[in-house]
Design a protein around this motif. Structure first.
Motif, PDB file in Angstrom:
ATOM      1  N   THR A   6      -6.509   0.406   5.510  1.00  0.00           N
ATOM      2  CA  THR A   6      -6.233   0.134   4.103  1.00  0.00           C
ATOM      3  C   THR A   6      -4.738   0.098   3.800  1.00  0.00           C
ATOM      4  O   THR A   6      -4.327  -0.430   2.777  1.00  0.00           O
ATOM      5  CB  THR A   6      -6.893   1.200   3.211  1.00  0.00           C
ATOM      6  OG1 THR A   6      -6.284   2.490   3.491  1.00  0.00           O
ATOM      7  CG2 THR A   6      -8.388   1.286   3.488  1.00  0.00           C
ATOM      8  N   PRO A  39       0.806  -1.232   0.000  1.00  0.00           N
ATOM      9  CA  PRO A  39       0.000   0.000   0.000  1.00  0.00           C
ATOM     10  C   PRO A  39       0.833   1.273   0.000  1.00  0.00           C
ATOM     11  O   PRO A  39       0.394   2.299  -0.517  1.00  0.00           O
ATOM     12  CB  PRO A  39      -0.814  -0.125   1.296  1.00  0.00           C
ATOM     13  CG  PRO A  39      -0.887  -1.584   1.569  1.00  0.00           C
ATOM     14  CD  PRO A  39       0.424  -2.130   1.107  1.00  0.00           C
ATOM     15  N   ILE A  97      -0.191   6.383  -7.013  1.00  0.00           N
ATOM     16  CA  ILE A  97      -1.474   7.008  -7.365  1.00  0.00           C
ATOM     17  C   ILE A  97      -1.344   8.517  -7.402  1.00  0.00           C
ATOM     18  O   ILE A  97      -1.768   9.175  -8.367  1.00  0.00           O
ATOM     19  CB  ILE A  97      -2.567   6.582  -6.367  1.00  0.00           C
ATOM     20  CG1 ILE A  97      -2.936   5.116  -6.575  1.00  0.00           C
ATOM     21  CG2 ILE A  97      -3.808   7.457  -6.525  1.00  0.00           C
ATOM     22  CD1 ILE A  97      -3.902   4.581  -5.548  1.00  0.00           C
ATOM     23  N   TYR A  98      -0.751   9.098  -6.353  1.00  0.00           N
ATOM     24  CA  TYR A  98      -0.629  10.559  -6.305  1.00  0.00           C
ATOM     25  C   TYR A  98       0.322  11.080  -7.383  1.00  0.00           C
ATOM     26  O   TYR A  98       0.050  12.111  -8.012  1.00  0.00           O
ATOM     27  CB  TYR A  98      -0.143  10.995  -4.922  1.00  0.00           C
ATOM     28  CG  TYR A  98      -1.213  10.924  -3.862  1.00  0.00           C
ATOM     29  CD1 TYR A  98      -2.290  11.800  -3.884  1.00  0.00           C
ATOM     30  CD2 TYR A  98      -1.161   9.990  -2.837  1.00  0.00           C
ATOM     31  CE1 TYR A  98      -3.280  11.749  -2.913  1.00  0.00           C
ATOM     32  CE2 TYR A  98      -2.147   9.920  -1.869  1.00  0.00           C
ATOM     33  CZ  TYR A  98      -3.201  10.804  -1.910  1.00  0.00           C
ATOM     34  OH  TYR A  98      -4.188  10.741  -0.959  1.00  0.00           O
ATOM     35  N   THR A 135      -3.014   8.358   3.928  1.00  0.00           N
ATOM     36  CA  THR A 135      -3.900   9.525   3.817  1.00  0.00           C
ATOM     37  C   THR A 135      -5.359   9.108   3.960  1.00  0.00           C
ATOM     38  O   THR A 135      -6.172   9.832   4.551  1.00  0.00           O
ATOM     39  CB  THR A 135      -3.691  10.233   2.465  1.00  0.00           C
ATOM     40  OG1 THR A 135      -3.750   9.277   1.397  1.00  0.00           O
ATOM     41  CG2 THR A 135      -2.328  10.923   2.427  1.00  0.00           C
ATOM     42  N   LEU A 136      -5.702   7.945   3.423  1.00  0.00           N
ATOM     43  CA  LEU A 136      -7.071   7.456   3.547  1.00  0.00           C
ATOM     44  C   LEU A 136      -7.375   7.008   4.976  1.00  0.00           C
ATOM     45  O   LEU A 136      -8.461   7.274   5.504  1.00  0.00           O
ATOM     46  CB  LEU A 136      -7.301   6.307   2.567  1.00  0.00           C
ATOM     47  CG  LEU A 136      -8.713   5.695   2.529  1.00  0.00           C
ATOM     48  CD1 LEU A 136      -9.751   6.769   2.225  1.00  0.00           C
ATOM     49  CD2 LEU A 136      -8.779   4.571   1.517  1.00  0.00           C
ATOM     50  N   LEU A 157       3.852  13.429   1.448  1.00  0.00           N
ATOM     51  CA  LEU A 157       3.707  12.823   0.122  1.00  0.00           C
ATOM     52  C   LEU A 157       3.941  13.808  -1.023  1.00  0.00           C
ATOM     53  O   LEU A 157       4.074  13.390  -2.172  1.00  0.00           O
ATOM     54  CB  LEU A 157       2.314  12.209  -0.027  1.00  0.00           C
ATOM     55  CG  LEU A 157       2.144  10.769   0.431  1.00  0.00           C
ATOM     56  CD1 LEU A 157       0.673  10.379   0.433  1.00  0.00           C
ATOM     57  CD2 LEU A 157       2.943   9.815  -0.450  1.00  0.00           C
ATOM     58  N   LEU A 206      -3.176   2.760   3.087  1.00  0.00           N
ATOM     59  CA  LEU A 206      -2.984   4.070   2.457  1.00  0.00           C
ATOM     60  C   LEU A 206      -3.126   5.110   3.556  1.00  0.00           C
ATOM     61  O   LEU A 206      -4.220   5.376   4.041  1.00  0.00           O
ATOM     62  CB  LEU A 206      -4.011   4.292   1.349  1.00  0.00           C
ATOM     63  CG  LEU A 206      -4.127   3.186   0.298  1.00  0.00           C
ATOM     64  CD1 LEU A 206      -5.217   3.517  -0.711  1.00  0.00           C
ATOM     65  CD2 LEU A 206      -2.798   2.970  -0.406  1.00  0.00           C
ATOM     66  N   ARG A 262       6.699   9.142   5.947  1.00  0.00           N
ATOM     67  CA  ARG A 262       5.300   9.102   5.513  1.00  0.00           C
ATOM     68  C   ARG A 262       4.391   9.974   6.369  1.00  0.00           C
ATOM     69  O   ARG A 262       3.362  10.451   5.899  1.00  0.00           O
ATOM     70  CB  ARG A 262       4.777   7.664   5.550  1.00  0.00           C
ATOM     71  CG  ARG A 262       5.466   6.710   4.601  1.00  0.00           C
ATOM     72  CD  ARG A 262       4.758   5.378   4.600  1.00  0.00           C
ATOM     73  NE  ARG A 262       3.461   5.463   3.946  1.00  0.00           N
ATOM     74  CZ  ARG A 262       2.468   4.637   4.180  1.00  0.00           C
ATOM     75  NH1 ARG A 262       2.580   3.692   5.095  1.00  0.00           N
ATOM     76  NH2 ARG A 262       1.310   4.769   3.529  1.00  0.00           N
ATOM     77  N   GLN A 284      -3.615   1.100  10.878  1.00  0.00           N
ATOM     78  CA  GLN A 284      -3.784   0.880   9.443  1.00  0.00           C
ATOM     79  C   GLN A 284      -5.027   0.052   9.159  1.00  0.00           C
ATOM     80  O   GLN A 284      -5.225  -1.008   9.743  1.00  0.00           O
ATOM     81  CB  GLN A 284      -2.551   0.179   8.871  1.00  0.00           C
ATOM     82  CG  GLN A 284      -1.310   1.044   8.883  1.00  0.00           C
ATOM     83  CD  GLN A 284      -0.198   0.438   8.050  1.00  0.00           C
ATOM     84  OE1 GLN A 284      -0.394  -0.539   7.344  1.00  0.00           O
ATOM     85  NE2 GLN A 284       0.982   1.019   8.131  1.00  0.00           N
ATOM     86  N   GLU A 310       0.069   3.973  -2.875  1.00  0.00           N
ATOM     87  CA  GLU A 310      -0.350   5.340  -2.548  1.00  0.00           C
ATOM     88  C   GLU A 310       0.535   6.368  -3.244  1.00  0.00           C
ATOM     89  O   GLU A 310       0.041   7.329  -3.846  1.00  0.00           O
ATOM     90  CB  GLU A 310      -0.313   5.542  -1.035  1.00  0.00           C
ATOM     91  CG  GLU A 310      -0.826   6.898  -0.581  1.00  0.00           C
ATOM     92  CD  GLU A 310      -0.894   6.989   0.927  1.00  0.00           C
ATOM     93  OE1 GLU A 310      -1.842   7.593   1.450  1.00  0.00           O
ATOM     94  OE2 GLU A 310       0.007   6.455   1.601  1.00  0.00           O
TER      95      GLU A 310
END
Length: 337
Positions: A182, A100, A107-108, A186-187, A205, A184, A171, A180, A104
């Motif tokens: 997920t 993850p 994705i960003y 930030t999520l 990030l 991720l 991070r 934790q 992450e």
């Protein structure tokens, strides 16, 4: 409308690909120098103990038996236990914690590349040979040419050290502890509605995402420009303009969708590569992702971690390619035929 038959056909094609990758990984590690039993037992262990470890690991069995067991375990998602990285811990658990982190960041970074790369490519194509076009092309060439191990430290030096706007690595701030869900971060911070922790994670990030985004944006904008230039010269585009349709509507309504087909390929390949681990980015910014873990596993000869990580890379890449194929069929339904 995307047909189920098309999706099922693409899913079935993934099976021989994954089988081939699994076979290749097994063969390469069998041919690689070093003895996994010696790695587990330790360099100072006696030969008798090494033989005992080799028997426990099944390394003294015929090669075809080892291969069959490896495939059967892979089908059951049993990737073995780590020899060195986290001794005795299941590889699947290690990947579940590390993957993850890379996803992450990818994705960003890819989001920034798409957000800026596609508009810049369209503008550059529409204003071909203008000052805007030349500036965009120079920027894209610069973004492709600058290596991450150089741009990363420069951004850290400027924005983290001199301006103190963002953290240089990690991070999330050490003051925050997030459970934790997920993986991720930030999520997860949003799920617990911990806004200060979310801000800290987002700030951490920014620099990694920008470094990835710059390279991604450069490739996407170059491909978008080339594809759009080819499309706007087509007869149907000239016909639409001859009928009195505005230039912006012609480009966005008739040209954009067709021009996106090769761009989707670039986006898919880039994203699949990033999911495989942006090793340099993770190393520069101290991010414990799957790419840096693979490098560590290779250094210490942790064969189960190497096998599990490469198989995971292959699976993620094939899934990304599946989404690319589905996107193709959405952009141009004729592809299904």
């Amino acid at each position: 409308m995307i047909s189920k038959r098309f999706v099922v056909k693409r899913l079935l094609l993934l099976i021989p690909v994954l089988f081939g990758v699994a076979t290749f990984v097994f063969a390469i590690l069998q041919l690689a120098p070093g003895d996994p039993a010696r790695v587990v037992a330790g360099q100072r262990a006696s030969e008798e103990f090494v033989r005992q470890v080799r028997h426990e690991l099944g390394l003294d069995r015929p090669i075809w038996v080892q291969y069959g067991q490896f495939l059967w375990d892979a089908i059951q998602l049993d990737l073995g236990e780590s020899y060195q990285i986290r001794k005795g811990v299941a590889v699947s658990e290690i990947l579940r914690n590390r993957l993850p982190v890379t996803i992450e960041m990818a994705i960003y970074g890819q989001f920034l590349g798409i957000l800026f790369g596609i508009p810049l490519g369209i503008i550059s194509a529409i204003k071909q040979d203008s000052a805007t076009d030349h500036l965009t092309r120079i920027g894209a060439l610069t973004g492709i040419s600058i290596p991450i191990y150089w741009s990363g430290p420069l951004l850290i030096l400027l924005f983290a050290q001199y301006l103190s706007l963002v953290p240089p690595s990690g991070r999330i701030g050490s003051a925050y502890s997030i459970n934790q869900v997920t993986g991720l971060i930030t999520l997860d911070t949003l799920l617990y509605w911990n806004i200060p922790a979310f801000k800290s994670a987002a700030l951490h990030l920014i620099l990694p995402a920008v470094v990835i985004g710059i390279y991604s944006m450069a490739l996407i904008s170059r491909m978008m420009r080339s594809s759009m230039l080819e499309i706007i010269r087509q007869d149907y585009m000239r016909t639409a303009r001859a009928k009195g349709q505005g230039a912006k509507i012609t480009v966005m309504k008739h040209g954009f969708r067709n021009a996106m087909i090769p761009v989707v390929t670039v986006i898919g390949i880039q994203f699949g590569t990033l999911l495989g681990g942006a090793v340099l980015t993770e190393t520069v910014f101290g991010i414990p992702g799957i790419g840096s873990m693979l490098v560590d596993a290779i250094e210490v000869g942790d064969f189960p971690v190497i096998q599990g990580t490469v198989l995971t890379f292959a699976f993620l890449f094939t899934v990304v390619n599946l989404f690319v194929d589905v996107t193709y069929s959405y952009l141009d339904p004729r592809i299904e035929q």
